[in-house]
Design a protein around this motif. Structure first.
Motif, PDB file in Angstrom:
ATOM      1  N   PHE A  26       0.823  -1.198   0.000  1.00 60.13           N
ATOM      2  CA  PHE A  26       0.000   0.000   0.000  1.00 60.13           C
ATOM      3  C   PHE A  26       0.862   1.255   0.000  1.00 60.13           C
ATOM      4  CE2 PHE A  26      -2.875  -3.226   1.271  1.00 60.13           C
ATOM      5  CZ  PHE A  26      -4.166  -2.773   1.075  1.00 60.13           C
ATOM      6  N   THR A  27       0.375   2.292  -0.622  1.00 60.59           N
ATOM      7  CA  THR A  27       1.037   3.587  -0.621  1.00 60.59           C
ATOM      8  C   THR A  27       0.479   4.443   0.510  1.00 60.59           C
ATOM      9  OG1 THR A  27       1.398   3.539  -3.009  1.00 60.59           O
ATOM     10  CG2 THR A  27       1.474   5.687  -1.941  1.00 60.59           C
ATOM     11  N   GLU A  28       1.354   4.950   1.347  1.00 62.21           N
ATOM     12  CA  GLU A  28       0.924   5.744   2.502  1.00 62.21           C
ATOM     13  C   GLU A  28       0.851   7.226   2.149  1.00 62.21           C
ATOM     14  OE1 GLU A  28       2.378   6.842   7.078  1.00 62.21           O
ATOM     15  OE2 GLU A  28       3.491   5.375   5.868  1.00 62.21           O
ATOM     16  N   LYS A  29      -0.152   7.884   2.679  1.00 61.00           N
ATOM     17  CA  LYS A  29      -0.306   9.315   2.456  1.00 61.00           C
ATOM     18  C   LYS A  29      -0.916   9.965   3.687  1.00 61.00           C
ATOM     19  CE  LYS A  29      -2.880  12.761  -0.196  1.00 61.00           C
ATOM     20  NZ  LYS A  29      -3.930  12.999  -1.226  1.00 61.00           N
ATOM     21  N   GLU A  30      -0.360  11.104   4.084  1.00 58.71           N
ATOM     22  CA  GLU A  30      -0.945  11.881   5.169  1.00 58.71           C
ATOM     23  C   GLU A  30      -1.913  12.898   4.583  1.00 58.71           C
ATOM     24  OE1 GLU A  30      -0.720  11.562   8.424  1.00 58.71           O
ATOM     25  OE2 GLU A  30       0.621   9.838   8.231  1.00 58.71           O
ATOM     26  N   ASN A  31      -3.168  12.788   4.932  1.00 62.82           N
ATOM     27  CA  ASN A  31      -4.170  13.754   4.508  1.00 62.82           C
ATOM     28  C   ASN A  31      -4.296  14.789   5.619  1.00 62.82           C
ATOM     29  OD1 ASN A  31      -6.564  15.181   3.842  1.00 62.82           O
ATOM     30  ND2 ASN A  31      -7.340  13.422   2.705  1.00 62.82           N
ATOM     31  N   VAL A  32      -3.501  15.842   5.523  1.00 62.92           N
ATOM     32  CA  VAL A  32      -3.421  16.836   6.584  1.00 62.92           C
ATOM     33  C   VAL A  32      -4.737  17.576   6.794  1.00 62.92           C
ATOM     34  CG1 VAL A  32      -2.236  18.920   7.381  1.00 62.92           C
ATOM     35  CG2 VAL A  32      -0.943  17.097   6.228  1.00 62.92           C
ATOM     36  N   PRO A  33      -5.409  18.067   5.732  1.00 63.30           N
ATOM     37  CA  PRO A  33      -6.667  18.789   5.951  1.00 63.30           C
ATOM     38  C   PRO A  33      -7.709  17.980   6.702  1.00 63.30           C
ATOM     39  CG  PRO A  33      -5.892  19.114   3.708  1.00 63.30           C
ATOM     40  CD  PRO A  33      -5.035  18.039   4.299  1.00 63.30           C
ATOM     41  N   LYS A  34      -7.705  16.661   6.500  1.00 65.65           N
ATOM     42  CA  LYS A  34      -8.701  15.822   7.156  1.00 65.65           C
ATOM     43  C   LYS A  34      -8.132  15.028   8.333  1.00 65.65           C
ATOM     44  CE  LYS A  34     -11.793  15.519   3.224  1.00 65.65           C
ATOM     45  NZ  LYS A  34     -12.645  14.650   2.381  1.00 65.65           N
ATOM     46  N   SER A  35      -6.891  15.324   8.707  1.00 62.46           N
ATOM     47  CA  SER A  35      -6.264  14.738   9.892  1.00 62.46           C
ATOM     48  C   SER A  35      -6.353  13.215   9.897  1.00 62.46           C
ATOM     49  CB  SER A  35      -6.905  15.303  11.169  1.00 62.46           C
ATOM     50  OG  SER A  35      -6.802  16.701  11.212  1.00 62.46           O
ATOM     51  N   ARG A  36      -5.908  12.586   8.823  1.00 57.42           N
ATOM     52  CA  ARG A  36      -5.954  11.144   8.768  1.00 57.42           C
ATOM     53  C   ARG A  36      -4.808  10.601   7.920  1.00 57.42           C
ATOM     54  NH1 ARG A  36     -11.420  11.099   5.137  1.00 57.42           N
ATOM     55  NH2 ARG A  36     -10.494  11.106   3.053  1.00 57.42           N
ATOM     56  N   THR A  37      -4.473   9.351   8.178  1.00 57.72           N
ATOM     57  CA  THR A  37      -3.464   8.639   7.399  1.00 57.72           C
ATOM     58  C   THR A  37      -4.178   7.660   6.482  1.00 57.72           C
ATOM     59  OG1 THR A  37      -1.899   8.801   9.234  1.00 57.72           O
ATOM     60  CG2 THR A  37      -1.402   7.229   7.497  1.00 57.72           C
ATOM     61  N   GLU A  38      -3.824   7.675   5.210  1.00 56.17           N
ATOM     62  CA  GLU A  38      -4.481   6.819   4.236  1.00 56.17           C
ATOM     63  C   GLU A  38      -3.471   5.855   3.601  1.00 56.17           C
ATOM     64  OE1 GLU A  38      -6.578   9.099   1.334  1.00 56.17           O
ATOM     65  OE2 GLU A  38      -7.531  10.420   2.816  1.00 56.17           O
ATOM     66  N   TYR A  39      -3.912   4.624   3.416  1.00 60.17           N
ATOM     67  CA  TYR A  39      -3.121   3.626   2.702  1.00 60.17           C
ATOM     68  C   TYR A  39      -3.931   3.188   1.485  1.00 60.17           C
ATOM     69  CZ  TYR A  39       0.177   3.268   6.555  1.00 60.17           C
ATOM     70  OH  TYR A  39       1.141   3.551   7.500  1.00 60.17           O
ATOM     71  N   SER A  40      -3.344   3.273   0.316  1.00 59.55           N
ATOM     72  CA  SER A  40      -4.063   2.966  -0.917  1.00 59.55           C
ATOM     73  C   SER A  40      -3.315   1.908  -1.730  1.00 59.55           C
ATOM     74  CB  SER A  40      -4.230   4.228  -1.773  1.00 59.55           C
ATOM     75  OG  SER A  40      -4.950   5.224  -1.074  1.00 59.55           O
ATOM     76  N   HIS A  41      -4.079   1.045  -2.357  1.00 61.86           N
ATOM     77  CA  HIS A  41      -3.500  -0.009  -3.186  1.00 61.86           C
ATOM     78  C   HIS A  41      -4.408  -0.230  -4.386  1.00 61.86           C
ATOM     79  CE1 HIS A  41      -1.364  -3.560  -4.409  1.00 61.86           C
ATOM     80  NE2 HIS A  41      -2.395  -4.355  -4.193  1.00 61.86           N
ATOM     81  N   GLN A  42      -3.856  -0.190  -5.572  1.00 53.93           N
ATOM     82  CA  GLN A  42      -4.598  -0.484  -6.784  1.00 53.93           C
ATOM     83  C   GLN A  42      -4.171  -1.834  -7.333  1.00 53.93           C
ATOM     84  OE1 GLN A  42      -4.191   2.867  -9.522  1.00 53.93           O
ATOM     85  NE2 GLN A  42      -6.287   3.477  -9.035  1.00 53.93           N
ATOM     86  N   LEU A  43      -5.126  -2.564  -7.861  1.00 53.18           N
ATOM     87  CA  LEU A  43      -4.824  -3.870  -8.431  1.00 53.18           C
ATOM     88  C   LEU A  43      -5.743  -4.128  -9.615  1.00 53.18           C
ATOM     89  CD1 LEU A  43      -7.288  -5.930  -7.318  1.00 53.18           C
ATOM     90  CD2 LEU A  43      -6.033  -5.568  -5.188  1.00 53.18           C
ATOM     91  N   ASN A  44      -5.410  -5.153 -10.353  1.00 58.89           N
ATOM     92  CA  ASN A  44      -6.197  -5.554 -11.515  1.00 58.89           C
ATOM     93  C   ASN A  44      -6.933  -6.837 -11.187  1.00 58.89           C
ATOM     94  OD1 ASN A  44      -6.589  -7.175 -14.131  1.00 58.89           O
ATOM     95  ND2 ASN A  44      -6.129  -5.126 -14.900  1.00 58.89           N
ATOM     96  N   TYR A  45      -8.259  -6.811 -11.385  1.00 61.32           N
ATOM     97  CA  TYR A  45      -9.072  -7.987 -11.109  1.00 61.32           C
ATOM     98  C   TYR A  45      -9.909  -8.299 -12.345  1.00 61.32           C
ATOM     99  CZ  TYR A  45     -12.315 -11.143  -8.708  1.00 61.32           C
ATOM    100  OH  TYR A  45     -13.055 -12.236  -8.324  1.00 61.32           O
ATOM    101  N   HIS A  46      -9.542  -9.342 -13.043  1.00 63.00           N
ATOM    102  CA  HIS A  46     -10.238  -9.750 -14.265  1.00 63.00           C
ATOM    103  C   HIS A  46     -10.386  -8.591 -15.254  1.00 63.00           C
ATOM    104  CE1 HIS A  46     -10.830 -13.504 -12.344  1.00 63.00           C
ATOM    105  NE2 HIS A  46     -11.889 -13.184 -11.626  1.00 63.00           N
ATOM    106  N   GLY A  47      -9.315  -7.825 -15.367  1.00 65.59           N
ATOM    107  CA  GLY A  47      -9.313  -6.729 -16.327  1.00 65.59           C
ATOM    108  C   GLY A  47      -9.845  -5.414 -15.799  1.00 65.59           C
ATOM    109  N   ASP A  48     -10.378  -5.398 -14.588  1.00 68.56           N
ATOM    110  CA  ASP A  48     -10.905  -4.162 -13.993  1.00 68.56           C
ATOM    111  C   ASP A  48      -9.922  -3.597 -12.976  1.00 68.56           C
ATOM    112  OD1 ASP A  48     -13.221  -4.447 -15.433  1.00 68.56           O
ATOM    113  OD2 ASP A  48     -14.336  -5.389 -13.790  1.00 68.56           O
TER     114      ASP A  48
END
Length: 335
Positions: free
Chosen positions: A187-209
């Protein structure tokens, strides 16, 4: 004849007659081209639709009216049945050829609805261009335990955006990644300062989507006061709010609300509920005098007649909601 007329007639009157919201044809025939152009403009602004399918949650969070207010004592194990849910979907069929985010939640934990996966499949068939999104607290997610939902099961029914909200816990202490069977390092970590939260995001491919999985670590002390339902020290109204223009928030009874920050069981709810999709065509509701006035006033920041908006501390600009960009994340394969 403008695109709304031709598109609506094609969508509503060719092969869908038995499921159509009654009154839409009459609306088309009665209203002028200018009115229809205005309706099309309203529809074009909508990029997110939320439909609640149940009114219960497995948590009692201090940042949510379902957990802390008098509303919590009124909740029952009710859920919209298939016939009612299908009626709501049919009433929204004007969105069939439009792209938007569609999530089945509204002040609840969606996975508490035993039929939630079937309802997501129904929604996917009704709106093939929509991005099916799941908002969950993650408590009912597990990659292998019986009675829980794996990421695989969610993807199998067409869900393509999963947002897991973890409250008052740190990434280091949370077991969410272990529960869903995914490595935190993916996952890619990001600090969302305006909303005071830490976000982890991951993109993947599932059956072409493309699939987006997000894990958000949130502080219940930093969340919205939900239109003043929750006691908060945060400053009130800070600017224009885009929610009434770009979202449709529908509770499990089919009520179209002003936005997602109000609850149908609050005192005075009749002032921010504009009609039920169970029995009123969506076109009638969106073009009603009350809904039009509310939408126009919020678009320019005029909250004089909107008591809920005057005390709400929620603030969302177009730039805020498009701030999460994942172009730099390499797509992974999900087997």
């Amino acid at each position: 004849m403008n695109s709304l007329i031709t598109g609506t007639i094609k969508t509503h009157f060719q092969g869908l007659t038995s499921q159509l919201p009654s009154g839409f044809k009459e609306y088309i025939l009665k209203h002028s081209k200018n009115d229809l152009t205005q309706l099309e403009s309203v529809l074009n602004n909508v990029d997110c639709i939320e439909i609640g399918t149940t009114n219960v949650c497995n948590r009692k969070c201090i940042s949510c009216p379902v957990g802390t207010s008098d509303i919590a004592d009124k909740l029952t194990e009710n859920a919209v049945d298939y016939e009612q849910f299908n009626r709501i979907l049919a009433n929204l069929s004007v969105f069939k050829t439009r792209s938007f985010s569609l999530s089945l939640h509204e002040y609840n934990e969606p996975l508490k609805d035993a039929d939630i996966l079937a309802k997501y499949q129904m929604a996917g068939k009704a709106f093939p261009l929509a991005e099916l999104t799941l908002f969950t607290n993650g408590d009912l997610l597990h990659h292998s335990k019986k009675g829980f939902y794996s990421i695989e099961r969610l993807l199998n029914v067409g869900i393509r955006h999963i947002r897991i909200s973890i409250y008052d816990s740190s990434p280091a202490k949370s077991k969410v990644f272990k529960r869903i069977g995914m490595d935190m390092s993916h996952f890619t970590e990001k600090e969302n300062v305006p909303k005071s939260r830490t976000e982890y995001s991951h993109q993947l491919n599932y059956h072409g989507d493309n699939v987006l999985i997000r894990v958000l670590f949130l502080s219940t002390q930093q969340l919205s006061n939900r239109g003043g339902i929750i006691v908060s020290d945060k400053p009130k109204r800070r600017g224009l709010c885009s929610l009434p223009q770009r979202t449709l928030s529908i509770d499990y009874q089919g009520n179209l609300k002003m936005c997602c920050n109000v609850h149908h069981m609050e005192e005075g709810a009749d002032t921010w509920i504009f009609g039920s999709l169970m029995n009123t065509p969506i076109s009638h509701i969106l073009m009603s005098e009350a809904y039009s006035k509310m939408r126009d006033n919020t678009s320019v920041g005029n909250y004089q007649d909107l008591a809920k908006c005057q005390v709400c501390d929620f603030y969302q600009k177009t730039s805020d909601r498009r701030a999460v960009v994942h172009d730099d994340i390499e797509l992974a394969e999900y087997a």
